[in-house]
Scaffold this active site. Structure first.
Site, short mmCIF file in Angstrom:
data_model
loop_
_atom_site.label_atom_id
_atom_site.label_comp_id
_atom_site.label_asym_id
_atom_site.label_seq_id
_atom_site.Cartn_x
_atom_site.Cartn_y
_atom_site.Cartn_z
N PRO A 2 0.93 -1.20 -0.05
CG PRO A 2 -0.97 -1.71 1.56
CD PRO A 2 0.64 -2.20 1.19
CD GLU A 3 3.27 2.34 -4.23
OE1 GLU A 3 3.47 3.43 -4.76
OE2 GLU A 3 3.48 1.26 -4.92
CE LYS A 62 5.48 3.38 0.36
NZ LYS A 62 6.33 2.42 -0.01
#
Length: 489
Positions: A2-3, A62
């Protein structure tokens, strides 16, 4: 992983369904990787959150955290495969390959679960943090909510492209790039420089800026820095605004066409026909469009030429960078182990498709030796001893009337034929003894001769015994003895 856009998606769900609610039940199961490596435990998390109200949710790259009514505050990082689920909602930014049962709670691989207090007009909300790969990190930060970004690890991370636009300016970016001599994509992936940029976001920025990801950061021109600054803000802002919903991404984005690597019948190209190639930059697989992302300075490496068409080669190779010559394969030296030398008059056995066994090798060698010795119309020649004292014999046999198509007709061997072979000896060459032509192979002829010799010996013994016992032996016995003894033909 996940960014920046995917984390923004979860922060949005938390603000909608958890902010302003009191956590009535908090359950956590300890994981030494997820909690222990950052100095927290599941028990500490339960104690810190139970009975408190969630007053906010914020993000830096993040990382994201819940602002509680009082410290400490839980700070979370998804790692490679972590996620935050809310019961009854599809929070995922991707379509699951396997449907998850709606009544499954807590979900598989959960690290902690939250349950809000039931309030008038507000149903109970259940949430859970999950991570099947255990690279996620959950810690407690004991500081005021408005000072969270001054605490470790947030203060060690760079500015967020969306939250900190006033910090991430063009001048700031030019200074960072000039200080470092690393591939530009590796610079963007380093969270100490800029927070939130991951692999696919970094590739999208490089493609939009028309910069090759391997080009060293300190070789970028002022114009390239300016374009890079615009691309960073454009890609990151749109990713956050759409909450990482790829269906809302522009069709011209590389993201829409980059996922064909390793898949059957994948073209790996853009709609306009431009090819997409893959390479490793900063330890991550990078998607590159060589016809767009040209090298204008020194780079860390080159795209393999075999992956490119002729028109694209110029776009990715530096000036004067010639393809490395292929290493020459050394020929096997004469007489090397595993090879057999053949004389000019010796037949070379034909190659076989099957792998010869040890027995076949010996048989082939024996046959080759016999055939080379059977020259037409040549009697057996007894040669003088060689230098080691071992006599050498060569047997020849007459042709049966048909010439072999593998060998040319050989002339008779004369006395001088082996003069060179025995030049180092003083032994005088004996004259060849002529014998009857052998009509069978030397091995069979030898066996036949041995059998005839034994028959003669037996016949002589029987004849002597018969004469001694009776001088008037009958004719049939004599004829039988004569017939046996005359078997040598």
């Amino acid at each position: 992983m996940p960014e920046i856009g995917e984390v923004a998606r979860i922060v949005n769900y938390i603000r909608q369904h958890l902010v302003g609610r009191t956590l009535a039940v908090v359950k956590a199961q300890h994981d030494e990787n997820v909690y222990g490596k950052v100095g927290t435990s599941a028990a500490e998390l339960e104690k810190a959150l139970t009975g408190k109200k969630v007053v906010g949710a914020k993000q830096q790259g993040k990382y994201f955290w819940l602002e509680m009514s009082s410290p400490p505050h839980p700070l979370m990082h998804f790692g490679m495969a972590g996620w935050f689920k809310i019961k009854g909602l599809e929070t995922a930014y991707y379509k699951p390959t396997k449907p998850v049962p709606a009544d499954e709670w807590p979900p598989k691989y959960w690290k902690f679960t939250l349950e809000t207090l039931e309030e008038p007009g507000k149903p109970v909300t259940k949430a859970a943090f999950v991570d099947f790969r255990r690279f996620a990190r959950i810690r407690l930060i004991d500081s005021p909510a408005d000072e969270m970004r001054n605490a470790t690890p947030l203060k060690e991370n760079g500015p967020d492209p969306v939250v900190d636009k006033d910090i991430l300016t063009e001048e700031w970016l030019a200074e960072i790039c000039a200080k470092k001599h690393i591939p530009i994509k590796a610079l963007l992936l380093d969270q100490a420089n800029i927070s939130g940029i991951g692999n696919w976001v970094g590739d999208e920025i490089m493609y939009d800026a028309k910069i090759h990801p391997e080009q060293y950061s300190n070789t970028l021109s002022a114009a390239q820095i300016a374009q890079l600054h615009k691309s960073i803000h454009y890609v990151c802002s749109l990713s956050v605004e759409t909450l990482a919903d790829s269906s809302k991404f522009p069709e011209e984005w590389l993201f829409k066409h980059r996922w064909g690597k390793g898949k059957k019948d994948s073209k790996n190209q853009l709609p306009n026909g431009a090819r997409i190639v893959f390479m490793t930059v900063g330890g991550r697989t990078s998607a590159v469009v060589p016809s767009v992302q040209k090298k204008t300075g020194k780079v860390a490496g080159d795209v393999k030429k075999e992956d490119l068409s002729e028109s694209e080669t110029d776009a990715v190779m530096e000036d004067g960078d010639d393809e490395k010559p292929k290493p020459k394969i050394k020929a096997k030296a004469k007489g090397a182990k595993g090879t057999k030398k053949f004389k000019d008059d010796e037949a070379v056995p034909e190659a076989s498709d099957t792998k010869p066994t040890t027995k076949n090798k010996k048989r082939s060698a024996r046959v080759a030796k016999i055939e080379s010795a059977n020259l037409e119309s040549e009697p057996e020649v007894e040669q003088a001893p060689t230098t080691n004292g071992t006599p050498s014999k060569t047997r020849k046999r007459k042709s049966k009337g048909t010439e072999s198509h593998d060998h040319a007709e050989q002339p008779p061997v004369e006395e001088e034929s082996n003069s060179e072979e025995h030049a180092d000896t003083d032994t005088e060459m004996p004259k060849p003894k002529k014998r009857k032509p052998v009509t069978k192979t030397p091995v069979k002829a030898a066996k036949k001769t041995m059998a005839n010799t034994a028959a003669k010996r037996n016949a002589s013994a029987r004849g002597s015994k018969a004469k001694a016992s009776s001088a008037g032996a009958d004719a049939p016995a004599r004829r039988r003895s004569t017939r046996v003894s005359g078997g040598d033909v």
